[in-house]
Design a protein around this motif. Structure first.
Motif, PDB file in Angstrom:
ATOM      1  N   ALA A 139       0.889  -0.586   0.278  1.00  0.00           N
ATOM      2  CA  ALA A 139      -0.197  -0.055  -0.285  1.00  0.00           C
ATOM      3  C   ALA A 139       0.859   0.989   0.369  1.00  0.00           C
ATOM      4  O   ALA A 139       0.775   2.005  -0.970  1.00  0.00           O
ATOM      5  CB  ALA A 139      -1.104   0.135   1.298  1.00  0.00           C
ATOM      6  N   MET A 140       1.987   1.236   1.014  1.00  0.00           N
ATOM      7  CA  MET A 140       2.932   2.491   1.000  1.00  0.00           C
ATOM      8  C   MET A 140       2.944   2.203  -0.282  1.00  0.00           C
ATOM      9  O   MET A 140       3.320   3.780  -0.968  1.00  0.00           O
ATOM     10  CB  MET A 140       4.227   2.493   1.592  1.00  0.00           C
ATOM     11  CG  MET A 140       3.216   2.236   3.410  1.00  0.00           C
ATOM     12  SD  MET A 140       4.772   2.259   4.701  1.00  0.00           S
ATOM     13  CE  MET A 140       5.452   0.029   4.896  1.00  0.00           C
ATOM     14  N   LEU A 141       4.281   1.815  -1.315  1.00  0.00           N
ATOM     15  CA  LEU A 141       4.986   1.701  -2.510  1.00  0.00           C
ATOM     16  C   LEU A 141       3.311   2.224  -4.008  1.00  0.00           C
ATOM     17  O   LEU A 141       3.998   3.464  -4.495  1.00  0.00           O
ATOM     18  CB  LEU A 141       4.922  -0.062  -2.580  1.00  0.00           C
ATOM     19  CG  LEU A 141       6.315  -0.480  -2.482  1.00  0.00           C
ATOM     20  CD1 LEU A 141       6.817  -1.490  -2.682  1.00  0.00           C
ATOM     21  CD2 LEU A 141       7.428   0.430  -3.425  1.00  0.00           C
ATOM     22  N   SER A 142       2.212   1.474  -3.594  1.00  0.00           N
ATOM     23  CA  SER A 142       1.397   2.599  -4.642  1.00  0.00           C
ATOM     24  C   SER A 142       1.117   3.887  -4.453  1.00  0.00           C
ATOM     25  O   SER A 142       1.029   4.600  -4.937  1.00  0.00           O
ATOM     26  CB  SER A 142       0.138   1.316  -4.444  1.00  0.00           C
ATOM     27  OG  SER A 142      -1.039   2.067  -5.283  1.00  0.00           O
ATOM     28  N   GLN A 143       1.018   4.017  -2.969  1.00  0.00           N
ATOM     29  CA  GLN A 143       0.646   5.730  -2.632  1.00  0.00           C
ATOM     30  C   GLN A 143       1.950   6.376  -3.323  1.00  0.00           C
ATOM     31  O   GLN A 143       1.947   7.560  -3.666  1.00  0.00           O
ATOM     32  CB  GLN A 143       0.555   5.551  -1.098  1.00  0.00           C
ATOM     33  CG  GLN A 143      -0.070   7.607  -0.366  1.00  0.00           C
ATOM     34  CD  GLN A 143      -0.308   7.027   0.477  1.00  0.00           C
ATOM     35  OE1 GLN A 143       0.557   7.604   1.485  1.00  0.00           O
ATOM     36  NE2 GLN A 143      -1.487   7.884   0.711  1.00  0.00           N
ATOM     37  N   ILE A 144       3.048   5.839  -3.085  1.00  0.00           N
ATOM     38  CA  ILE A 144       4.092   6.986  -3.174  1.00  0.00           C
ATOM     39  C   ILE A 144       5.054   7.098  -4.496  1.00  0.00           C
ATOM     40  O   ILE A 144       5.519   7.671  -5.192  1.00  0.00           O
ATOM     41  CB  ILE A 144       5.831   6.218  -2.441  1.00  0.00           C
ATOM     42  CG1 ILE A 144       5.367   6.179  -1.277  1.00  0.00           C
ATOM     43  CG2 ILE A 144       6.869   6.760  -2.260  1.00  0.00           C
ATOM     44  CD1 ILE A 144       6.439   5.564  -0.029  1.00  0.00           C
ATOM     45  N   GLU A 145       4.329   5.484  -5.226  1.00  0.00           N
ATOM     46  CA  GLU A 145       4.943   5.039  -6.734  1.00  0.00           C
ATOM     47  C   GLU A 145       3.945   6.101  -7.580  1.00  0.00           C
ATOM     48  O   GLU A 145       4.571   7.016  -9.195  1.00  0.00           O
ATOM     49  CB  GLU A 145       4.955   3.884  -7.254  1.00  0.00           C
ATOM     50  CG  GLU A 145       6.416   3.415  -6.400  1.00  0.00           C
ATOM     51  CD  GLU A 145       6.912   2.156  -6.984  1.00  0.00           C
ATOM     52  OE1 GLU A 145       5.670   1.715  -7.340  1.00  0.00           O
ATOM     53  OE2 GLU A 145       7.649   1.816  -6.842  1.00  0.00           O
ATOM     54  N   SER A 146       2.516   6.025  -6.962  1.00  0.00           N
ATOM     55  CA  SER A 146       1.930   7.218  -8.108  1.00  0.00           C
ATOM     56  C   SER A 146       1.827   8.630  -7.925  1.00  0.00           C
ATOM     57  O   SER A 146       1.694   9.866  -8.454  1.00  0.00           O
ATOM     58  CB  SER A 146       0.044   7.153  -7.668  1.00  0.00           C
ATOM     59  OG  SER A 146       0.390   7.444  -6.801  1.00  0.00           O
ATOM     60  N   ASP A 147       2.083   9.179  -6.972  1.00  0.00           N
ATOM     61  CA  ASP A 147       2.918  10.068  -6.649  1.00  0.00           C
ATOM     62  C   ASP A 147       3.915  10.873  -7.104  1.00  0.00           C
ATOM     63  O   ASP A 147       4.045  11.806  -7.170  1.00  0.00           O
ATOM     64  CB  ASP A 147       2.744  10.975  -4.722  1.00  0.00           C
ATOM     65  CG  ASP A 147       1.647  12.067  -4.398  1.00  0.00           C
ATOM     66  OD1 ASP A 147       0.742  13.278  -5.553  1.00  0.00           O
ATOM     67  OD2 ASP A 147       2.499  12.707  -4.489  1.00  0.00           O
ATOM     68  N   LEU A 148       5.471  10.266  -6.240  1.00  0.00           N
ATOM     69  CA  LEU A 148       6.215  10.748  -6.428  1.00  0.00           C
ATOM     70  C   LEU A 148       6.818   9.961  -7.545  1.00  0.00           C
ATOM     71  O   LEU A 148       6.888   8.705  -8.392  1.00  0.00           O
ATOM     72  CB  LEU A 148       7.480  10.700  -5.060  1.00  0.00           C
ATOM     73  CG  LEU A 148       6.593  11.218  -4.146  1.00  0.00           C
ATOM     74  CD1 LEU A 148       7.318  10.812  -3.141  1.00  0.00           C
ATOM     75  CD2 LEU A 148       6.727  12.924  -4.701  1.00  0.00           C
ATOM     76  N   CYS A 149       8.056  10.501  -8.223  1.00  0.00           N
ATOM     77  CA  CYS A 149       9.199   9.704  -9.668  1.00  0.00           C
ATOM     78  C   CYS A 149       9.933   8.902  -8.618  1.00  0.00           C
ATOM     79  O   CYS A 149      10.491   9.381  -8.516  1.00  0.00           O
ATOM     80  CB  CYS A 149       9.683  11.085 -10.134  1.00  0.00           C
ATOM     81  SG  CYS A 149      10.774  10.815 -11.349  1.00  0.00           S
ATOM     82  N   VAL A 150      10.573   7.301  -8.475  1.00  0.00           N
ATOM     83  CA  VAL A 150      10.238   6.606  -7.936  1.00  0.00           C
ATOM     84  C   VAL A 150      11.222   5.993  -9.457  1.00  0.00           C
ATOM     85  O   VAL A 150      10.615   6.048 -10.333  1.00  0.00           O
ATOM     86  CB  VAL A 150       9.734   6.056  -7.224  1.00  0.00           C
ATOM     87  CG1 VAL A 150      10.950   4.338  -6.509  1.00  0.00           C
ATOM     88  CG2 VAL A 150       9.207   6.738  -5.709  1.00  0.00           C
TER      89      VAL A 150
END
Length: 442
Positions: A139-150
């Motif tokens: 869930a953390m990965l999904s939120q971070i990757e959808s909003d930040l450039c990873v």
């Protein structure tokens, strides 16, 4: 304060781990390695974030690099706390030395190249019952990757004790997500769903660990020795009472999937240092972990992105005094026992404020204790540097470079350290830009 716990208490706290909903992706090609957050204005900011996972409200602390650019794919590191630790402990480093040890000491080494995440465990632990903490990570990965450039080819996990066990669980359950893991003093206490595919693996464990015996760490390591196709061995470990560490890089591993084992003579400790016991802000472990993590080339562009380095030492201002601290070792250039005789060979040692580590810089000469840092006349790569009466010749001329290296005027060789422990030799060597040749002014 870090609370010591028994192995039995750790293991009793864990539950069975079932396979949850799998966030999966193949190891990305250059066209796929950037996330949806690239190019968009982010809504996430640094600080504590709350997210729903498994019917619960879960929290994590996010640290976005200063000067964040939404067109640059960033490395992403999850740093899991220990039992009875907190996300705040990890994010601040307050249990060892505030800020210096933030995110297990990696934040200061990252020079704004990396997004960091400190998740908060249920009841301050990572029992991962029914795979709930793996699902939380998804869930953390999904939120971070959808909003930040990873950079999806540069996602890592690390942690100590229970946090190490959680990182091991992620290596087992999400091998196509995590490029590598670093497991400090861990055990299989958060489960291992899957655990048959290769993941680059760094393990560190104390030979006198009274909480999670080193046999636990060896067992975790050996699973990935097998998964990664490495040649099995019993790597050398330091002797009890030596207060040193031994690092072994396994041979025969599949390309891109190394295994590194660091054994040290101490108890259950996330910040060991040679020559001492207990928590030490001058620990060698962050530099070794950072070296391991940053060896992996990004696939977010056709050509690998050079490894970012800590902010380089600017040319010192004449009259200032400072210590020369090596990035790889985390220790400072030192005149043994404050010796001043011509020909005194210099070493690195735990940084302190005494005069035998206080340098000044004038007319391109580095001076300490009234003598100058000197490269012996005609010296080649590998020669130890020394103290000598100051003069104006080029072998006492030193230039501070933008990449953190310091070069000698007579031979254009770089100031270098051979090893990371106390009393390791300071030499000149052919310049390679690696951490053993990068220096900061402390």
């Amino acid at each position: 304060m870090i609370i010591a716990i028994t192995a039995a208490a750790l293991i009793a706290a864990t539950g069975s781990v079932a396979q949850g909903t799998v966030l999966s992706r193949a190891m990305p090609s250059s066209a796929l390695a950037q996330t949806a957050g690239c190019g968009r204005t982010p809504t996430l900011t640094s600080g504590t974030r709350t997210i729903q996972s498994g019917g619960r409200s879960r929290t994590y602390i996010l640290r976005i690099p200063d000067g964040y650019s939404n067109t640059r794919p960033y490395r992403l590191i999850f740093a899991f706390h220990w039992r009875d630790g907190t996300a705040t402990d990890v994010a601040t480093g307050q249990t060892v030395q505030r800020d210096t040890w933030a995110y297990y000491g990696l934040l200061r080494l990252s020079n704004n190249s990396t997004i960091f995440v400190a998740p908060q465990g249920i009841n301050n632990g990572w029992a991962n019952s029914g795979g709930e903490d793996v699902t939380f990570t998804d869930a953390m990965l999904s939120q971070i990757e959808s909003d930040l450039c990873v950079d999806t080819s540069q996602v890592f996990s690390m942690g100590w004790s229970f946090g190490g066990g959680m990182s091991f669980a992620l290596a087992c359950a999400r091998p196509n997500i995590f490029r590598a893991v670093a497991v400090y003093s861990g055990a299989q206490i958060s489960g291992c769903s899957g655990g048959t595919q290769p993941v680059a693996y760094f393990g560190a464990h104390g030979i006198r660990d009274s909480v999670l015996n080193i046999s636990n760490g060896r067992a975790l390591r050996d699973r990935f020795v097998g998964n990664n196709g490495c040649t099995p061995q019993n790597p050398p470990e330091p002797t009890q009472g030596s207060l040193t560490h031994r690092i072994t890089t396994y041979s025969g591993c599949r390309a891109g999937f190394p295994v590194v084992w660091a054994a040290f003579d101490d108890d259950h400790n996330p910040a060991p240092a040679d020559g001492s016991t207990g928590l030490n802000p001058n620990t060698w472990l962050p530099a070794e972990t950072w070296r391991f993590i940053t060896q992996f080339a990004s696939t977010s562009s056709p050509t690998p992105t050079p490894t970012p380095t800590p902010t380089p030492t600017p040319t010192p201002t004449p009259g200032d005094t400072f210590r020369l601290r090596n990035e790889a070792a985390g220790r400072c250039v030192d005149s043994p026992n404050s010796a001043t005789a011509n020909g005194t060979l210099l070493q690195i040692f735990d940084c302190h404020t005494n005069a035998n580590q206080r340098f000044s810089y004038s007319s391109n000469r580095l001076q300490v204790l009234g003598k100058c840092l000197d490269s012996p006349t005609g010296a080649g790569s590998g020669t130890r540097v020394q103290l000598w009466d100051c003069h104006g010749n080029s072998n006492q001329q030193w230039t501070f470079n933008a990449n953190g290296t310091v070069t000698n005027g007579a031979n254009n060789l770089c100031l270098n350290v051979n090893g990371t422990g106390n009393t390791s030799a300071v030499t000149i060597a052919t310049c390679n830009g690696q951490a053993a040749q990068r220096w900061t002014r402390a």
